[in-house]
Design a protein around this motif. Structure first.
Motif, mmCIF file in Angstrom:
data_model
loop_
_atom_site.group_PDB
_atom_site.id
_atom_site.type_symbol
_atom_site.label_atom_id
_atom_site.label_comp_id
_atom_site.label_asym_id
_atom_site.label_seq_id
_atom_site.Cartn_x
_atom_site.Cartn_y
_atom_site.Cartn_z
ATOM 1 N N GLY A 1 0.785 -1.224 0.000
ATOM 2 C CA GLY A 1 0.000 0.000 0.000
ATOM 3 C C GLY A 1 0.819 1.277 0.000
ATOM 4 O O GLY A 1 0.252 2.363 0.180
ATOM 5 N N THR A 2 2.129 1.174 -0.187
ATOM 6 C CA THR A 2 2.993 2.358 -0.221
ATOM 7 C C THR A 2 3.730 2.421 -1.555
ATOM 8 O O THR A 2 3.672 1.495 -2.365
ATOM 9 N N ASP A 3 4.464 3.493 -1.739
ATOM 10 C CA ASP A 3 5.289 3.651 -2.930
ATOM 11 C C ASP A 3 6.762 3.365 -2.621
ATOM 12 O O ASP A 3 7.661 3.820 -3.324
ATOM 13 N N ILE A 4 7.001 2.616 -1.566
ATOM 14 C CA ILE A 4 8.377 2.314 -1.168
ATOM 15 C C ILE A 4 8.902 1.129 -1.975
ATOM 16 O O ILE A 4 8.269 0.069 -2.019
ATOM 17 N N ALA B 1 12.024 8.512 1.786
ATOM 18 C CA ALA B 1 12.435 8.823 0.419
ATOM 19 C C ALA B 1 11.893 7.822 -0.596
ATOM 20 O O ALA B 1 12.053 8.012 -1.801
ATOM 21 N N GLY B 2 11.274 6.740 -0.090
ATOM 22 C CA GLY B 2 10.673 5.756 -0.989
ATOM 23 C C GLY B 2 11.533 4.543 -1.276
ATOM 24 O O GLY B 2 11.316 3.855 -2.282
ATOM 25 N N VAL B 3 12.494 4.231 -0.383
ATOM 26 C CA VAL B 3 13.366 3.070 -0.576
ATOM 27 C C VAL B 3 13.447 2.294 0.742
ATOM 28 O O VAL B 3 13.789 2.870 1.785
ATOM 29 N N GLY B 4 13.156 0.997 0.676
ATOM 30 C CA GLY B 4 13.219 0.154 1.860
ATOM 31 C C GLY B 4 14.500 -0.659 1.894
ATOM 32 O O GLY B 4 14.708 -1.534 1.042
ATOM 33 N N LEU B 5 15.371 -0.391 2.865
ATOM 34 C CA LEU B 5 16.663 -1.055 2.988
ATOM 35 C C LEU B 5 16.702 -1.922 4.252
ATOM 36 O O LEU B 5 15.832 -1.822 5.109
ATOM 37 N N SER B 6 17.738 -2.752 4.366
ATOM 38 C CA SER B 6 17.952 -3.521 5.590
ATOM 39 C C SER B 6 18.802 -2.700 6.542
ATOM 40 O O SER B 6 19.823 -2.133 6.128
ATOM 41 N N PRO B 7 18.435 -2.636 7.825
ATOM 42 C CA PRO B 7 19.227 -1.868 8.780
ATOM 43 C C PRO B 7 20.556 -2.543 9.077
ATOM 44 O O PRO B 7 20.617 -3.751 9.326
ATOM 45 N N GLY B 8 21.630 -1.771 9.066
ATOM 46 C CA GLY B 8 22.940 -2.335 9.339
ATOM 47 C C GLY B 8 23.053 -2.941 10.720
ATOM 48 O O GLY B 8 23.765 -3.926 10.920
ATOM 49 N N PHE C 1 20.614 -5.238 -4.863
ATOM 50 C CA PHE C 1 20.558 -4.720 -6.240
ATOM 51 C C PHE C 1 20.240 -5.812 -7.262
ATOM 52 O O PHE C 1 20.496 -5.648 -8.458
ATOM 53 N N GLY C 2 19.646 -6.910 -6.814
ATOM 54 C CA GLY C 2 19.188 -7.953 -7.724
ATOM 55 C C GLY C 2 17.819 -7.620 -8.280
ATOM 56 O O GLY C 2 16.807 -8.213 -7.901
ATOM 57 N N CYS C 3 17.783 -6.668 -9.181
ATOM 58 C CA CYS C 3 16.518 -6.132 -9.696
ATOM 59 C C CYS C 3 16.754 -5.509 -11.070
ATOM 60 O O CYS C 3 17.902 -5.295 -11.485
ATOM 61 N N PRO C 4 15.684 -5.184 -11.798
ATOM 62 C CA PRO C 4 15.854 -4.513 -13.090
ATOM 63 C C PRO C 4 16.624 -3.200 -12.948
ATOM 64 O O PRO C 4 16.532 -2.511 -11.919
ATOM 65 N N HIS C 5 17.375 -2.855 -13.983
ATOM 66 C CA HIS C 5 18.132 -1.603 -13.965
ATOM 67 C C HIS C 5 17.229 -0.427 -13.619
ATOM 68 O O HIS C 5 17.627 0.468 -12.863
ATOM 69 N N ALA C 6 16.022 -0.413 -14.176
ATOM 70 C CA ALA C 6 15.122 0.727 -13.967
ATOM 71 C C ALA C 6 14.746 0.873 -12.498
ATOM 72 O O ALA C 6 14.628 1.989 -11.985
ATOM 73 N N MET C 7 14.553 -0.248 -11.817
ATOM 74 C CA MET C 7 14.200 -0.209 -10.398
ATOM 75 C C MET C 7 15.374 0.306 -9.572
ATOM 76 O O MET C 7 15.206 1.149 -8.676
ATOM 77 N N LEU C 8 16.577 -0.177 -9.877
ATOM 78 C CA LEU C 8 17.755 0.296 -9.153
ATOM 79 C C LEU C 8 17.999 1.770 -9.429
ATOM 80 O O LEU C 8 18.298 2.546 -8.510
ATOM 81 N N ASP C 9 17.865 2.163 -10.670
ATOM 82 C CA ASP C 9 18.077 3.565 -11.035
ATOM 83 C C ASP C 9 17.128 4.477 -10.264
ATOM 84 O O ASP C 9 17.528 5.524 -9.747
ATOM 85 N N GLU C 10 15.863 4.072 -10.164
ATOM 86 C CA GLU C 10 14.876 4.875 -9.435
ATOM 87 C C GLU C 10 15.199 4.912 -7.940
ATOM 88 O O GLU C 10 15.102 5.961 -7.298
ATOM 89 N N ALA C 11 15.607 3.769 -7.376
ATOM 90 C CA ALA C 11 15.953 3.732 -5.957
ATOM 91 C C ALA C 11 17.140 4.641 -5.660
ATOM 92 O O ALA C 11 17.138 5.397 -4.673
#
Length: 378
Positions: free
Chosen positions: A23-26, A337-344, A357-367
């Motif tokens: 339900g989010t744009d993350i 900012a719209g990006v979900g990461l794993s906390p260090g 970064f195992g994703c389409p180039h477009a998804m990584l570029d947007e992130a």
């Protein structure tokens, strides 16, 4: 031939990675599965097996065992025997089983830090203590602190190891592994080595060396954990295996598993066999794609003040140092900012975040666009 640019909607599938931000744009760039369809050969083999229509208890085929034996010989010049293989439903359950089997209640289990977070939790789940061995940066790579390992090894029976390293992406060299094994030999440690990312080598010309393939001593003290799951994006099918050359260690592991370790999913066996038999062309194409993603990420984030990222030699995971940004809530900041990461901190490095970064180039570029915009507009 293979379309890694295809952006597939996983939201209707209840995928854990996407469900977290439902339900989010993350954009979810956290848990370690990729956004790529499995190899066509795997999908076809699964469809054929599903068409059969009966899904009772199953065992691995002799062909799967032979494929694994061949794979070890061809890729690593490591000759293994069929009876060394112990099939498991996952590397994490196997890691926990090793803690129960090769250490005593109340004892200390050695584990690198930072490290894939189940390493940090597993000892405590079984009434053991985790003794952390630091990772140090040397020439742009993350390596185990050998002085600290030597000191800690005096009080332990078991070392949990990870090669290639997650989250740092290091491919250990033979000399580096031998140095670790010298310490293991002096203190008679059992070594349980998670090598699930062994196929995902991004630095061309570098080779993965299974810990047990070092020499006879390393073989006799080690449990090697591998799986096709990360390589071919079939983690949900729950098929992995331990390679245990020492018959005494193998017998102890199998006995400890009785009654508590589930059998491997029958579709997991089917997928593993198809992947190892017919998936190499797909794998080579995926590696080329991941290299471009890695290079893009390192180049883009490397220009951002306050951010440091070392190019991972393996995996599709980036370990990003954002300590200089002094963010009070790094994960919340990037989610805003719209990006979900794993906390260090989950891995033992509070000044870091991990990005998949195992994703389409477009998804990584947007992130990356979203992350950089958020950082530079603070």
């Amino acid at each position: 031939m293979f379309d890694f640019d295809q952006w597939i909607d996983r939201r209707p599938t209840r995928a854990l990675k996407w469900l977290k931000y439902e339900g989010t744009d993350i954009l979810p760039m956290w848990v370690a599965d990729t956004e790529f369809k499995a190899p066509p050969a795997v999908i076809e083999a699964l469809a054929e097996r599903v068409e059969h229509g009966i899904f009772g208890y199953s065992r691995p085929s002799p062909q799967l065992t032979e494929l694994i034996i061949q794979r070890m010989q061809e890729r690593y010049n490591w000759r293994i025997e069929a009876d060394w293989l112990v099939y498991m439903p996952g590397v994490v359950p196997a890691l926990n089983l090793a803690c129960q089997t090769f250490s005593e209640p109340g004892s200390s289990i050695l584990t690198p830090k930072p490290i894939y977070y189940p390493f940090l939790h597993a000892p405590g789940f079984h009434g053991r203590k985790a003794a952390h061995v630091g990772m140090v940066e040397q020439d742009g790579r993350w390596l185990l602190d050998l002085d600290e390992l030597e000191q800690q090894a005096q009080h332990s029976e078991l070392l949990l190891f990870c090669n290639p390293h997650n989250p740092g992406g290091t491919i250990y060299t033979r000399d580096e592994l031998l140095a670790i094994n010298d310490i293991a030999k002096r203190h008679d440690l059992v070594v349980c080595s998670d090598e699930i990312h062994c196929d995902l080598l991004l630095d061309e010309g570098k080779t993965h060396i299974p810990y047990a393939a070092l020499d006879d001593d390393a073989a006799n003290r080690s449990i090697i954990l591998m799986a096709p799951s990360k390589t071919f994006n079939i983690a949900g099918l729950c098929c992995s295996f331990a390679i245990v050359p020492n018959p005494e260690l193998r017998t102890r592991l199998v006995r400890a598993a009785r009654g508590i370790m589930a059998d491997v999913n029958l579709l997991g066996f089917v997928a593993a066999e198809a992947a190892y038999r017919d998936g190499d062309d797909w794998l080579q194409a995926q590696l080329a794609y991941l290299r471009r993603n890695r290079d893009l990420l390192v180049e883009r984030l490397g220009r951002v003040s306050g951010v440091k990222v070392l190019a991972p030699e393996a995996t599709y995971l980036a370990w990003i140092d954002i300590g200089a940004l002094e963010l009070e809530d790094p994960i919340g900041f990037f989610e805003q900012a719209g990006v979900g990461l794993s906390p260090g901190g989950q891995f033992g490095g509070s000044d870091f975040v991990r990005l998949n970064f195992g994703c389409p180039h477009a998804m990584l570029d947007e992130a990356l666009h979203r992350m950089i915009a958020a950082i530079t507009s603070r």
